[in-house]
Design a protein around this motif. Sequence first.
Motif, mmCIF file in Angstrom:
data_model
loop_
_atom_site.group_PDB
_atom_site.id
_atom_site.type_symbol
_atom_site.label_atom_id
_atom_site.label_comp_id
_atom_site.label_asym_id
_atom_site.label_seq_id
_atom_site.Cartn_x
_atom_site.Cartn_y
_atom_site.Cartn_z
ATOM 1 N N ALA A 1 -7.987 -7.494 1.214
ATOM 2 C CA ALA A 1 -8.906 -7.405 0.071
ATOM 3 C C ALA A 1 -9.903 -6.263 0.280
ATOM 4 O O ALA A 1 -10.234 -5.528 -0.656
ATOM 5 C CB ALA A 1 -9.648 -8.732 -0.095
ATOM 6 N N LYS A 2 -10.338 -6.089 1.543
ATOM 7 C CA LYS A 2 -11.291 -5.019 1.851
ATOM 8 C C LYS A 2 -10.695 -3.649 1.528
ATOM 9 O O LYS A 2 -11.337 -2.780 0.947
ATOM 10 C CB LYS A 2 -11.666 -5.085 3.341
ATOM 11 C CG LYS A 2 -13.165 -5.104 3.590
ATOM 12 C CD LYS A 2 -13.451 -4.789 5.052
ATOM 13 C CE LYS A 2 -13.630 -6.062 5.869
ATOM 14 N NZ LYS A 2 -13.758 -5.788 7.311
ATOM 15 N N VAL A 3 -9.413 -3.489 1.918
ATOM 16 C CA VAL A 3 -8.719 -2.223 1.639
ATOM 17 C C VAL A 3 -8.682 -1.960 0.136
ATOM 18 O O VAL A 3 -8.981 -0.865 -0.332
ATOM 19 C CB VAL A 3 -7.285 -2.243 2.213
ATOM 20 C CG1 VAL A 3 -6.512 -1.022 1.767
ATOM 21 C CG2 VAL A 3 -7.312 -2.333 3.729
ATOM 22 N N ARG A 4 -8.329 -3.008 -0.606
ATOM 23 C CA ARG A 4 -8.233 -2.838 -2.049
ATOM 24 C C ARG A 4 -9.582 -2.522 -2.682
ATOM 25 O O ARG A 4 -9.678 -1.668 -3.575
ATOM 26 C CB ARG A 4 -7.657 -4.109 -2.689
ATOM 27 C CG ARG A 4 -6.192 -4.190 -2.375
ATOM 28 C CD ARG A 4 -5.527 -5.437 -2.871
ATOM 29 N NE ARG A 4 -4.161 -5.428 -2.361
ATOM 30 C CZ ARG A 4 -3.172 -4.795 -2.968
ATOM 31 N NH1 ARG A 4 -3.366 -4.186 -4.116
ATOM 32 N NH2 ARG A 4 -1.969 -4.782 -2.434
ATOM 33 N N ASN A 5 -10.616 -3.184 -2.181
ATOM 34 C CA ASN A 5 -11.958 -2.915 -2.709
ATOM 35 C C ASN A 5 -12.379 -1.482 -2.423
ATOM 36 O O ASN A 5 -12.899 -0.780 -3.291
ATOM 37 C CB ASN A 5 -12.976 -3.867 -2.085
ATOM 38 C CG ASN A 5 -12.850 -5.267 -2.668
ATOM 39 O OD1 ASN A 5 -12.294 -5.422 -3.772
ATOM 40 N ND2 ASN A 5 -13.311 -6.260 -1.935
ATOM 41 N N LEU A 6 -12.110 -1.070 -1.177
ATOM 42 C CA LEU A 6 -12.478 0.284 -0.784
ATOM 43 C C LEU A 6 -11.775 1.294 -1.681
ATOM 44 O O LEU A 6 -12.366 2.255 -2.164
ATOM 45 C CB LEU A 6 -12.084 0.518 0.684
ATOM 46 C CG LEU A 6 -12.413 1.892 1.246
ATOM 47 C CD1 LEU A 6 -13.913 2.108 1.268
ATOM 48 C CD2 LEU A 6 -11.850 2.049 2.654
#
Length: 609
Positions: free
Chosen positions: A460-465
């Motif tokens: 999820a962090k990757v996608r948010n970034l």
Amino acid sequence: MHHHLLQSLRFCATHRRPSDGKTLHAHIHKIGLDQYGALPNTLISIYAKCGLIKDALQLFDQMPHRDQVSWASILTAYNQSNLPNRALSVFAHSFFRDCLQPDHFIFASLLNSCAALNALQIGHQVHAQFVLSPFSSDDVVKSSLVDMYAKCGSVDVARAVFDTISSKNSISLTAMISGYARSGRKSEAIELLRSMKEANLFSWTALISGLIQSGHWVGAFHLFIAMRKEGIKIIDPFILSSVIGASANLAALELGKQVHCLVLGLGFESSLYVSNSLVDMYAKCSDIIAAKTAFNSIVRKDVVSWTSIIVGLAQHGKAKEALVLYNDMISTGLNPNEVTFVGLIYACSHVGLVDKGLELFKSMVEYYGLNPSLQHYTCLLDLFSRSGHLDEAENLLNTMPFDLDEAVWASLLSACKRHGKTQMGTRIADRLMGLGPKDPSTFILLSNAYAGASMWENVAKVRNLMATMDVKKEPAYSWVHLGKESQVFYAGEPSHPMKDQMSVLLKDLDDKMRKRGYVPDTSYVLHDMGKQEKENQLFWHSERLAVAYGLLKSVPGSVIRVVKNLRVCGDCHMVLKLICSIVGREIIVRDASRFHHFKDGRCSCSDFW
DNA sequence: ATAGGGTTAG
């Protein structure tokens, strides 16, 4: 008496006859005139023109009274012998000991050295001294300044100096055109060329070659055609090697062949620059057989000839042949250079020759005294990664004497995925996240690495970034060459007149592939969507469209040649292996990093790219 | 004695 001698010496220089020059030198020495008047300075420049830098230097060192002419001659000698750094260091060490002031000839030579070395700082200093000197209005020095600033990438400074030249000639104009063209400022370059009363081959070559260097390959071809239409005679081969290079970069085999014909028609096939670029062109246009023919026809091969064919073979997965040719090259007595080793280590990594690759790397440093660049380390990294030596790979990254960019870490991360090293993968992924990734393909790798370790929070962090960064992906496209026609396809449903036939063919192939056990690997699709939608995305990838069109329109049985701007995705790689065996055709794809020869269900890259 | 254009990796 010495007038006659001077004339004879000058004849030796212009006709490049060093042995006659040496005989004369001996004679001059015998009659005791070798320190007389202009004779020693003339001798220095003759030795320089004939490439005999040692003899030039010996004379220079022995002169009891060196003047400005002696200095200008020796500086030119170094520049002509491709030793610009020696010119600058000798000047810095001993010029002022001779109690002289630099004149305009010396300024021009020094600037020439700076230009060759990309030494902007020193160039600035020379500029400052020149402005303070009594020669500050000399147009020749100003055109050297233009050239120096242009070569160092300071095009606007070059232009400022250019504007102060009182009578601009074709030389200063050409230096300026070259500067604009090499930094990609196409319209300004063309405008200057059009302002010339009579643009000659030099100025056209500067324009076209410069644009090719800055990646304006198609535009350069249009200008080349314009130049031909204007009847500019191609009286030397400089422009041809550039234009062949442009065909290579475009992977335009037919175009390259046409330029090859032009080379033969004009009679420049014996130029080494031209024949070397032909070897490279055929290799880059995926015709490795023609590349070998071109290579074999070179009578006097130099390092670049050998390196071009070695790199070509390596990129086409013919590692063994590349290594055999390296031995042939060594036995002719030629020394390899940095580029040769890039090709060689690349070849080794292809066939898993880890020890051989390391041995070559060692010999490059220890035996040939060459400095390894980031590319060499990248090749070594590839060598370790492919063969599954991932700890060595990570260790190498940690000890490399370079600042590592995203691509290098991403390469290791992709190797982790390939070899199922989940834990190491997440460690590398954490590092990459800290680096602030920018490339869309890195995000795919990161997302897959965390997903593989079930670390959903990080996914999820990757996608948010990615969402906050607004990652701009270069649109993927592929093109297929069919004789004189070539057709470009972007990813997604095509709006091509033959769309329906292509769609039917791809669907039919898809059915046959699934019967052979093909399951689409949707991990290569980054967007958040359902499985069916992801499969649909893969179905319309550009390389498949190009292949489908090629299958429909090409001569039955012929090789299908496709070029893609980005790297082939893993799913398409699997698909193309299946397609080539289903239809019994050879398919060659050149992607952003290498060649893939698909034949009989296999790929020449051994599934690592 | 001084000034302008070309080939191999990425």
